[in-house]
Design a protein around this motif. Structure first.
Motif, mmCIF file in Angstrom:
data_model
loop_
_atom_site.group_PDB
_atom_site.id
_atom_site.type_symbol
_atom_site.label_atom_id
_atom_site.label_comp_id
_atom_site.label_asym_id
_atom_site.label_seq_id
_atom_site.Cartn_x
_atom_site.Cartn_y
_atom_site.Cartn_z
ATOM 1 N N LEU A 28 16.622 -8.030 6.659
ATOM 2 C CA LEU A 28 16.439 -7.337 7.930
ATOM 3 C C LEU A 28 16.165 -5.862 7.659
ATOM 4 N N VAL A 29 14.914 -5.471 7.768
ATOM 5 C CA VAL A 29 14.465 -4.127 7.410
ATOM 6 C C VAL A 29 14.568 -3.218 8.630
ATOM 7 N N ALA A 30 15.273 -2.103 8.473
ATOM 8 C CA ALA A 30 15.541 -1.207 9.605
ATOM 9 C C ALA A 30 14.300 -0.420 10.002
ATOM 10 N N LEU A 31 14.107 -0.280 11.301
ATOM 11 C CA LEU A 31 13.056 0.569 11.831
ATOM 12 C C LEU A 31 13.519 2.025 11.856
ATOM 13 N N ASP A 32 12.553 2.931 11.867
ATOM 14 C CA ASP A 32 12.850 4.369 11.916
ATOM 15 C C ASP A 32 12.813 4.815 13.370
ATOM 16 N N HIS A 33 13.977 5.055 13.966
ATOM 17 C CA HIS A 33 14.038 5.370 15.380
ATOM 18 C C HIS A 33 13.763 6.840 15.690
ATOM 19 N N GLU A 34 13.425 7.598 14.674
ATOM 20 C CA GLU A 34 12.908 8.945 14.895
ATOM 21 C C GLU A 34 11.388 8.938 14.972
ATOM 22 N N SER A 35 10.780 7.792 14.753
ATOM 23 C CA SER A 35 9.325 7.671 14.681
ATOM 24 C C SER A 35 8.725 7.430 16.061
ATOM 25 N N ALA A 36 7.676 8.187 16.381
ATOM 26 C CA ALA A 36 6.951 7.964 17.637
ATOM 27 C C ALA A 36 6.277 6.599 17.632
ATOM 28 N N GLN A 37 5.890 6.107 16.445
ATOM 29 C CA GLN A 37 5.295 4.777 16.358
ATOM 30 C C GLN A 37 6.273 3.702 16.826
ATOM 31 N N VAL A 38 7.518 3.827 16.409
ATOM 32 C CA VAL A 38 8.532 2.838 16.809
ATOM 33 C C VAL A 38 8.791 2.943 18.301
ATOM 34 N N GLU A 39 8.878 4.159 18.802
ATOM 35 C CA GLU A 39 9.089 4.346 20.235
ATOM 36 C C GLU A 39 7.972 3.684 21.038
ATOM 37 N N ASN A 51 0.793 -1.233 0.000
ATOM 38 C CA ASN A 51 0.000 0.000 0.000
ATOM 39 C C ASN A 51 0.821 1.277 0.000
ATOM 40 N N GLY A 52 2.147 1.136 0.038
ATOM 41 C CA GLY A 52 2.990 2.319 -0.060
ATOM 42 C C GLY A 52 2.808 3.270 1.103
ATOM 43 N N PRO A 53 2.993 4.570 0.866
ATOM 44 C CA PRO A 53 2.897 5.561 1.948
ATOM 45 C C PRO A 53 1.536 5.593 2.626
ATOM 46 N N ASP A 54 0.520 5.026 1.992
ATOM 47 C CA ASP A 54 -0.813 5.027 2.597
ATOM 48 C C ASP A 54 -0.971 3.961 3.678
ATOM 49 N N SER A 55 -0.021 3.061 3.781
ATOM 50 C CA SER A 55 -0.095 2.035 4.829
ATOM 51 C C SER A 55 -0.003 2.689 6.199
ATOM 52 N N PRO A 56 -0.812 2.240 7.162
ATOM 53 C CA PRO A 56 -0.707 2.804 8.517
ATOM 54 C C PRO A 56 0.621 2.481 9.190
ATOM 55 N N HIS A 57 1.399 1.575 8.591
ATOM 56 C CA HIS A 57 2.676 1.184 9.171
ATOM 57 C C HIS A 57 3.870 1.811 8.453
ATOM 58 N N ALA A 58 3.614 2.683 7.504
ATOM 59 C CA ALA A 58 4.701 3.257 6.711
ATOM 60 C C ALA A 58 5.673 4.050 7.574
ATOM 61 N N GLY A 59 5.175 4.634 8.663
ATOM 62 C CA GLY A 59 6.028 5.442 9.512
ATOM 63 C C GLY A 59 6.977 4.647 10.392
ATOM 64 N N LEU A 60 6.882 3.325 10.351
ATOM 65 C CA LEU A 60 7.751 2.498 11.180
ATOM 66 C C LEU A 60 9.140 2.294 10.563
ATOM 67 N N PHE A 61 9.265 2.554 9.264
ATOM 68 C CA PHE A 61 10.470 2.148 8.557
ATOM 69 C C PHE A 61 11.144 3.355 7.894
ATOM 70 N N ARG A 62 12.453 3.220 7.671
ATOM 71 C CA ARG A 62 13.218 4.262 6.983
ATOM 72 C C ARG A 62 13.176 3.961 5.480
ATOM 73 N N ILE A 63 12.296 4.669 4.799
ATOM 74 C CA ILE A 63 12.013 4.370 3.391
ATOM 75 C C ILE A 63 12.249 5.610 2.539
ATOM 76 N N ASP A 64 12.852 5.408 1.399
ATOM 77 C CA ASP A 64 13.028 6.465 0.403
ATOM 78 C C ASP A 64 11.888 6.340 -0.606
#
Length: 444
Positions: free
Chosen positions: A156-167, A122-135
């Motif tokens: 092994l897909v990296a999480l986005d540690h600037e994301s409040a969702q990941v926190e 679903n690309g950027p529209d996915s509710p989980h898009a903010g979890l990952f560091r994606i270009d």
């Protein structure tokens, strides 16, 4: 930071998927739930009998293969069982006075994680898009998602540690399992996560579990500044591990002496997590030879730190880590259904088991060693004398990997507490290839 119980804990470090004989590789799996985790419970008495009181469990969460490619942090891997199996293991351990530490993989997840699959669909529209560091630049539906990965490992897909969702995710995972009775977390690949992320997460977890303990995996040298900025309690002490095995294997104990000096500099800020073996490295008996394992373990238990024994090292098990797919399998083997009786062991294994019992006993009788500074009294390529003390209390560790007898004068030692040396007046006499730990007080 520190909690009182961690001043007295000594860990037995395990890799559960290997321990219980679970299939590791994708092509070997059948998808059925197999309640294998209970196979670890008969070994809890072995932990206690050794003198240990902590159990580190490698990855136990749902994953694709080796456990570090997580699919669900809230579910136990079906190759091990289910949540009730883990809770039963934790409860049984607690009844025996054994703390439990879980392995938390919070830098990345497996590429097959349902949330990442949703992002791919679903690309950027996915509710989980903010979890990952994606270009997302230039991305169109149907294109591969360009996500950061861990150290070149595409699975092994990296999480986005600037994301409040990941926190929020990491806080929720940690507290979920702490609520179920575990005592803390080993933070896998902590060095790949910004310290500021841990500094946001850990205080939130400590609000609910103030006695929880967190040790971070750092493989490129322990870092006092990292601890200060992250609020992590401890870091893995790979520099000391390197000095121990490399110094002994190469017959250059100057390297070990230098590592001990560096080790002292960390103590003002934190107590490092010390080891001579773990699930990621060649077993110590293979690295230095079974006849030198006692030398390594003597250092482990007489310098500062929160020590751990990698399961099987106490028997002198051998295995070499190889840089290939499946190269960790040999160092992560299946264990027997029960611990061997002393009478069932061959002589070298029995001797090493006795050595571990001796040295763990030394640590138990001298609990102040957890934070004590160690002074290198004398060092040569083949010999090393280390005095570790707090006030008038001291233990002296003498290593001799040379082919000549070592006589150590003027130590004030009056009791041999481990090893194969003799006391001759105020001299410690260590035979060629031997080692000893002596005390300056008979009450030790």
């Amino acid at each position: 930071m520190s909690t009182d119980w961690t001043d007295h804990v000594i860990w037995w470090h395990t890799y559960p998927l290997g321990f219980v004989g679970a299939p590791i590789h994708v092509e070997q799996r059948d998808g059925a739930v197999a309640h294998r985790l209970g196979a670890m419970e008969p070994w809890l008495d072995h932990i206690v009998e050794l003198g240990l009181n902590g159990l580190i469990l490698g990855p136990v969460f749902a994953s694709t293969s080796h456990g570090y490619d997580t699919l669900d942090h809230f579910a136990i891997d079906d190759r091990l069982g289910d949540e009730s199996d883990l809770v039963h293991l934790v409860d049984t351990a607690r009844e025996k006075g054994v703390r439990v530490l879980l392995d938390g993989v919070f830098n990345h997840v497996g590429r097959q994680h349902p949330w990442f699959l949703d992002v791919e669909a679903n690309g950027p529209d996915s509710p989980h898009a903010g979890l990952f560091r994606i270009d997302w630049q230039g991305w169109t539906p149907g294109d591969p998602v360009k996500s950061d990965v861990f150290e070149g490992h595409d699975i092994l897909v990296a999480l986005d540690h600037e994301s409040a969702q990941v926190e929020d995710l990491v806080v929720d995972v940690m507290t979920y399992w702490l609520d179920r009775g575990i005592d803390g977390w080993r933070l896998d690949a902590a060095y790949s996560v910004p310290p500021a992320f841990w500094a946001r997460v850990l205080p939130r977890v400590r609000e609910r579990h103030p006695d929880a303990w967190f040790t971070g995996e750092v493989i490129h040298g322990a870092d006092v500044d990292f601890v200060a900025r992250s609020t992590i309690d401890s870091l893995t002490q790979y520099e000391l591990w390197q000095g121990i095995w490399h110094g002994i294997a190469d017959g250059n104990l100057f390297e070990l002496g230098h590592a001990i000096g560096r080790h002292n500099t960390l103590l003002a800020e934190y107590v490092p997590s010390t080891f001579v073996g773990n699930h990621d490295v060649t077993r110590i008996a293979s690295a230095i030879g079974a006849d030198r394992v006692g030398h390594a373990v003597a250092v482990l238990f007489t310098v500062a730190g929160v020590p751990s024994v990698y399961a099987g090292d106490e028997f002198g098990w051998e295995a070499v880590k190889e840089q290939r797919i499946g190269g960790d399998d040999a160092i992560r083997p299946a264990f027997p259904a029960r611990p061997p009786l002393d009478a069932e062991l061959d002589e070298p294994s029995a001797a090493l088991l006795h050595t571990h019992r001796q040295l763990i006993g030394v640590r138990r009788r001298h609990p102040w060693l957890v934070r004590a500074h160690s002074d290198v009294v004398d060092v040569a390529n083949g010999t090393l004398i280390v005095r570790t003390a707090v006030g008038a209390d001291a233990v002296i560790t003498a290593l001799n990997i040379s082919d000549a007898e070592l006589r150590v004068p003027g130590t004030a030692a009056n009791e041999l507490v481990a090893g194969d040396a003799a006391l001759d007046g105020d001299h410690i006499v260590v035979p060629a290839g031997g080692w000893a730990v002596v005390s300056t007080e008979r009450s030790a």
